[in-house]
Write an enzyme that holds these catalytic residues in place. Structure first.
Site, short mmCIF file in Angstrom:
data_model
loop_
_atom_site.label_atom_id
_atom_site.label_comp_id
_atom_site.label_asym_id
_atom_site.label_seq_id
_atom_site.Cartn_x
_atom_site.Cartn_y
_atom_site.Cartn_z
N HIS A 464 0.83 -1.21 0.00
CA HIS A 464 0.00 0.00 0.00
C HIS A 464 0.87 1.26 0.00
O HIS A 464 0.70 2.14 -0.85
CB HIS A 464 -0.92 -0.01 1.23
N GLU A 465 1.77 1.35 0.95
CA GLU A 465 2.60 2.55 1.04
C GLU A 465 3.53 2.68 -0.15
O GLU A 465 3.85 3.79 -0.60
CB GLU A 465 3.39 2.56 2.36
N HIS A 468 1.75 4.44 -2.93
CA HIS A 468 1.88 5.89 -2.80
C HIS A 468 3.24 6.35 -3.33
O HIS A 468 3.34 7.38 -4.01
CB HIS A 468 1.76 6.29 -1.33
N HIS A 471 3.40 6.61 -7.02
CA HIS A 471 2.69 7.81 -7.48
C HIS A 471 3.63 9.02 -7.45
O HIS A 471 3.56 9.89 -8.33
CB HIS A 471 1.48 8.04 -6.56
#
Length: 673
Positions: A464-465, A468, A471
């Protein structure tokens, strides 16, 4: 000597010279950088030349370089490795930063230039990204109160300054409560705990200077304790301490702070002419209005609650079969759910966990990024702010793209949770900047010489992190204000939640889920059980999340409650909250909502993004491969590299051809009828 925070950083990739920076450097550097930024802004505002995009908007984009450097270091370290000096500095800096922001947005001459450009925008010959940045800049001024005058402008400044102070206090109170509690365990208190939990408890004891194992309020330690401990009395004690964070009375109690924050937010919205803070906040998000958010949450709440109630009956029956009378309690749920998972899926967390080594999960996330986007990760030997941190250079086709830093282990100086932040955002104008990105987590640190192993949820957090981080690292825009995760709040979680899906790709686990002791790959039978159990207890996890999102929304959509705890209870009663499940984040420790404005009225955004991430991964499945190169290229072009350079709905529609409905989410969570 020159303050190291203000000097030119002659370091690899422009990393901060952490070893040369002391706590005494922050205050003077902050003061000087603040004044320098204000002077730069005044030069822009007082420019005698007519306003142009270059001499106003682009000049503003390039201002504040020194302040960005100081704050990127300070806030990265104060969140991940706090101490009393840094906490005191945070309390000092917060109102000053608010006043600084007010001085910029309240600069009438500067706003006049921005407004002039906005009114002439059709004749300026702007590129699409330039037009977007102009719109966002103008909107930011208006929403900050630049059009207010007299007493209203003065009151807005006071409100924002007070909110900055309260957000810092909320965060520090929560950190104090988390760091100030532990439960020492004797040998007789370890009943039911698998070896990995015992090892984590011993490591936590070592970190606190204790002789034996302890349970702390770190999620990566307390959750497995609640899953496995056969000592119901100790489970209750630990659970009560966990949910009481921020609500213990005394100096660290957050209930009064939450009430004041809600009142000030409502006043802020009213000063700008909005009916509620939620209307003000959601105006710029994909959802657009409180009603749309409420509709989404309730569409998912109903089937999730029904599933949770049915699951609760099963778990209560198991408990009573163990000879425990009375209703199922919150400190019982995880214990009996774990027993049920083992019985129904033959899946034991203690059997699974050795296959989920932290280093291997990091390697797996890197491998997926390589297969999808051609990224390479080379370890860096550089000084960072804590010995637990590690860094990699990110390259593509041999060209430097970014620096990635990982800080994975829990410690008492680190705030709870997991997050991704940019120590430097990507930009091309007015100067080229390559990103420096950090992932911070709170996994249990192993005993010396032992590998760190994760729960399946922890492994999801790694992915998940890192979503980020992708991105940020793949951002390819002109201006830093729209780079990376500078997007609508309910769009920011799309890349992170989407990347979680690659953990579930069988070939990824087959390659990287290897046993910490034997090195053997996860047996296919165990892998199949993991994937089949992916939606196990989904009613519970969905209910605890949506309860938090609904409370957040209702707090901000109307008159601010004088007693938030009473209103919280009323909201949960109205929606029929199952008695054995609590909010994932109750008000006194709801840092997402009360430590700053980021997720206020916006905690729903994880679910809004999940609607898109379920649909987005389905695009890869429809293409026939999780690593389909054409879909990966589209994902990078329209989502990961575009940042906030276009409207979020337009970007998603370009990627997928349409906006999704809630059906894919319900199917993905196993809640579809």
């Amino acid at each position: 000597m020159t303050n190291p925070l203000l000097a030119d950083w002659d370091t690899p990739f422009g990393l901060a010279p952490f070893a040369a920076i002391s706590d005494e450097d922050y205050a003077p550097a902050f003061k000087e950088a603040l004044a320098e930024h204000l002077a730069e802004v005044e030069v822009i505002a007082d420019n005698p030349e007519p306003a142009s995009f270059a001499n106003t908007i682009e000049a503003m984009e390039g201002a504040g370089e020194a302040l960005d450097k100081v704050l990127s270091v300070f806030f990265s370290i104060s969140g991940a490795d706090s101490n009393p000096v840094r906490q005191d500095l945070q309390r000092q800096f917060s109102p000053k930063l608010s006043a600084h922001s007010t001085a910029i947005y309240g600069n009438a001459a500067l706003f006049a230039r921005v407004r002039d450009l906005w009114e002439r925008r059709e004749s300026l010959g702007l590129s699409d990204e330039e037009a977007r940045v102009l719109m966002l800049t103008h909107r930011g001024f208006v929403r900050a109160g630049a059009a207010l005058n007299g007493e209203e402008a003065k009151r807005m400044a006071e409100v924002k300054s007070r909110l900055a102070v309260l957000g810092t206090e909320f965060t520090q109170n929560l950190l104090a409560d988390e760091a100030g509690w532990h439960m020492a365990l004797s040998e007789g208190d370890l009943d039911g705990l698998p070896e990995f939990v015992k090892a984590s408890a011993r490591a936590a004891g070592e970190d606190l200077g204790k002789d034996g194992p302890v349970i702390t309020l770190s999620r990566s330690l307390i959750v497995p304790f609640l899953q496995f401990s056969s000592r119901r009395d100790l489970r209750e004690k630990a659970w009560r301490a966990w949910v009481a964070r921020g609500e213990n009375g005394g100096e660290t109690d957050n209930t009064g702070i939450a009430a004041e924050i809600l009142a000030l937010r409502a006043e802020r919205a009213a000063l700008l002419g909005y009916r509620s803070f939620a209307e003000y906040k959601l105006e710029t998000e994909m959802a657009g209005s409180p009603d749309k958010v409420r509709d989404l949450l309730m569409q998912v709440w109903k089937p999730a609650r029904a599933q949770a109630l049915a699951d609760g009956e099963v778990l209560e029956g198991m408990m009573q079969a163990d000879g425990v009378n009375g209703p199922l309690q919150a400190w019982d749920w995880r214990f009996y759910a774990e027993k049920r998972r083992k019985a129904e899926h033959d899946l034991d967390e203690a059997e699974l966990k050795p296959y989920l080594q932290l280093d291997k999960m990091i390697e797996a996330s890197f491998s997926c990024a390589h297969r999808l986007f051609g990224l390479e990760f080379r370890p860096l030997d550089v000084a960072l702010y804590h010995p637990d941190c590690r860094a990699w250079e990110v390259l593509r086709d041999g060209k430097h793209l970014a620096v990635f830093i990982g800080d994975y282990f829990a410690r008492s100086s680190k705030r709870s949770g997991a997050w991704c932040s940019a120590m430097r955002s990507q930009a091309k104008r007015p100067q080229v900047k390559t990103p420096i990105i950090i992932n911070v987590c709170n996994f249990s640190k192993p005993s010396k010489g032992q590998p760190a192993v994760l729960s399946y949820d922890d492994a999801r957090t790694v992915f998940h992190e890192f979503g980020h981080a992708l991105h940020q690292m793949l951002s390819d825009v002109d201006f830093g204000s729209v780079a990376g995760t500078s997007v609508a709040r309910d769009f920011v979680e799309l890349p992170s939640q989407l990347f979680e899906h690659w953990l579930e790709v069988p070939q990824v686990l087959e390659e990287f889920a290897t046993h910490a002791e034997t090195g053997e790959a996860m047996p296919r039978a165990l892998l199949d059980k993991v994937l089949k159990a992916a939606n196990f207890d989904m009613g519970f996890s969905t209910v605890e999340y949506i309860a938090s999102a609904l409370v957040d929304l209702e707090f901000h959509d109307g008159k601010a409650p004088a007693d938030p705890m009473k209103m919280q209870a009323e909201i949960l009663e109205q929606v029929g909250m199952p008695s054995a499940i609590t909010m994932r984040h109750a008000t006194p420790h709801f840092a997402h909502v009360f430590s700053g404005d980021g997720y206020s009225s916006g905690y729903y955004s994880y679910m809004w993004s999940e609607v898109m991430d379920a649909d987005a991964f389905a695009a890869f499945e429809e293409a026939g491969s999780a690593f389909d190169p054409e879909m990966a290229a589209r994902l990078e072009k329209f989502i990961l590299s575009a940042g906030g350079s276009q409207d979020a709905e337009a970007l998603y529609t370009q990627f997928r051809g349409r906006m999704p409905g809630v059906d894919a989410l319900l199917r993905g969570r196993g809640l579809a009828a």
